[in-house]
Design an enzyme around this catalytic site. Structure first.
Site, PDB file in Angstrom:
ATOM      1  N   TYR A  49       0.825  -1.202   0.000  1.00 19.58           N
ATOM      2  CA  TYR A  49       0.000   0.000   0.000  1.00 19.58           C
ATOM      3  C   TYR A  49       0.865   1.260   0.000  1.00 19.58           C
ATOM      4  CZ  TYR A  49      -4.374  -2.603   0.635  1.00 19.58           C
ATOM      5  OH  TYR A  49      -5.474  -3.416   0.452  1.00 19.58           O
ATOM      6  N   THR A  91     -14.235   0.035  -4.552  1.00 20.69           N
ATOM      7  CA  THR A  91     -13.605  -0.060  -3.233  1.00 20.69           C
ATOM      8  C   THR A  91     -14.613  -0.099  -2.078  1.00 20.69           C
ATOM      9  OG1 THR A  91     -11.734   1.188  -4.146  1.00 20.69           O
ATOM     10  CG2 THR A  91     -11.861   1.016  -1.731  1.00 20.69           C
ATOM     11  N   ARG A 102     -17.509  -7.519  -3.386  1.00 19.41           N
ATOM     12  CA  ARG A 102     -17.716  -6.476  -2.370  1.00 19.41           C
ATOM     13  C   ARG A 102     -19.197  -6.119  -2.257  1.00 19.41           C
ATOM     14  NH1 ARG A 102     -12.399  -2.968  -4.206  1.00 19.41           N
ATOM     15  NH2 ARG A 102     -10.895  -3.907  -2.775  1.00 19.41           N
ATOM     16  N   ASN A 112     -13.282  -4.635   3.136  1.00 22.57           N
ATOM     17  CA  ASN A 112     -13.954  -4.901   1.851  1.00 22.57           C
ATOM     18  C   ASN A 112     -13.545  -6.235   1.208  1.00 22.57           C
ATOM     19  OD1 ASN A 112     -11.451  -4.077   1.068  1.00 22.57           O
ATOM     20  ND2 ASN A 112     -12.133  -2.275  -0.057  1.00 22.57           N
TER      21      ASN A 112
HETATM   22  P1  TYD Z   1      -7.355   1.488  -3.167  1.00 18.15           P
HETATM   23  O1  TYD Z   1      -6.076   0.956  -3.742  1.00 18.15           O
HETATM   24  O2  TYD Z   1      -7.707   2.934  -3.431  1.00 18.15           O
HETATM   25  O3  TYD Z   1      -8.641   0.628  -3.621  1.00 18.15           O
HETATM   26  P2  TYD Z   1      -8.871  -0.873  -4.138  1.00 18.15           P
HETATM   27  O4  TYD Z   1      -8.645  -1.813  -2.986  1.00 18.15           O
HETATM   28  O5  TYD Z   1     -10.307  -0.878  -4.589  1.00 18.15           O
HETATM   29  O6  TYD Z   1      -7.895  -1.107  -5.275  1.00 18.15           O
HETATM   30  O7  TYD Z   1      -7.332   1.303  -1.573  1.00 18.15           O
HETATM   31  C1  TYD Z   1      -6.730   0.199  -0.992  1.00 18.15           C
HETATM   32  C2  TYD Z   1      -7.460  -0.147   0.274  1.00 18.15           C
HETATM   33  O8  TYD Z   1      -7.349   0.914   1.200  1.00 18.15           O
HETATM   34  C3  TYD Z   1      -8.951  -0.369   0.110  1.00 18.15           C
HETATM   35  O9  TYD Z   1      -9.269  -1.659  -0.374  1.00 18.15           O
HETATM   36  C4  TYD Z   1      -9.440  -0.138   1.505  1.00 18.15           C
HETATM   37  C5  TYD Z   1      -8.497   0.931   2.045  1.00 18.15           C
HETATM   38  N1  TYD Z   1      -9.108   2.273   2.042  1.00 18.15           N
HETATM   39  C6  TYD Z   1      -9.590   2.775   3.241  1.00 18.15           C
HETATM   40  O10 TYD Z   1      -9.494   2.112   4.286  1.00 18.15           O
HETATM   41  N2  TYD Z   1     -10.157   4.024   3.258  1.00 18.15           N
HETATM   42  C7  TYD Z   1     -10.271   4.769   2.120  1.00 18.15           C
HETATM   43  O11 TYD Z   1     -10.797   5.916   2.176  1.00 18.15           O
HETATM   44  C8  TYD Z   1      -9.774   4.228   0.871  1.00 18.15           C
HETATM   45  C9  TYD Z   1      -9.878   5.019  -0.411  1.00 18.15           C
HETATM   46  C10 TYD Z   1      -9.194   2.986   0.885  1.00 18.15           C
END
Ligand code: TYD
Length: 154
Positions: A49, A91, A102, A112
């Site tokens: 991340y 997300t 999800r 999620n």
């Molecule tokens: P992201 O890479 O933006 O989304 P995705 O998993 O859909 O590719 O974000 C990574 C993870 O970070 C997301 O699955 C959950 C967490 N997250 C939060 O906890 N709060 C938030 O506001 C966002 C945008 C993400």
């Protein structure tokens, strides 16, 4: 054939949804080519991340991702990255379409259920981060001729 990376998050493991989510990928015709349970270290989490480490929610995200073991998956199929990403949904689980993972199992922006690579280049990076080459298996599903039409399986 393409291989993508999926992580079944603690929200999936703790809610005992591993089998249910795996079943969705298998039923679709995707092939499980690597699978292992692991506890995420601070180091691998910060790498995974890296685009979010400066966001205010990162400490809470990190805690949620380390709350229990996760299951790392390598999943293969034609256009697997896009197919799996579409199956995952947006997300925030509250906004994800019904029928997506999800959208069917999550009420949260953070808890999620799954992570899925968002591009082929990130899939390659994430697979290399979580798996050694010998942990990803290249084999042909016995049902391949019924999963894809002739000439489709490139
Ligand atoms: P992201 O890479 O933006 O989304 P995705 O998993 O859909 O590719 O974000 C990574 C993870 O970070 C997301 O699955 C959950 C967490 N997250 C939060 O906890 N709060 C938030 O506001 C966002 C945008 C993400």
């Amino acid at each position: 054939m393409e291989t993508t990376f999926v992580l079944l998050k603690p929200s999936c493991v703790q809610r005992q949804l591993i089998g249910e989510v795996l079943n969705r990928f298998e039923r679709r015709g995707l092939r499980i080519s690597g699978m292992k349970m692991m506890q995420l270290s601070d180091e691998i989490l910060r790498e995974h991340y890296a685009h979010l480490v400066d966001r205010p929610f990162f400490p809470s995200l990190a805690a949620s991702m380390q709350a229990s073991p996760v299951v790392a998956l390598a999943i293969s199929g034609v256009d697997a990255v896009q197919v799996v990403r579409t199956m995952t949904g947006v997300t925030n689980g509250r906004e994800a379409a019904p029928g997506t993972i999800r959208g069917d199992y999550s009420m949260s922006n953070q808890q999620n259920i799954v992570h899925a690579s968002d591009s082929t280049s990130n899939a390659a990076i994430e697979l290399a981060r979580f798996f050694r080459p010998e942990e990803i298996f290249d084999y042909t599903s016995g049902m391949q001729g019924y999963i894809y039409g002739e000439g489709e399986c490139k």
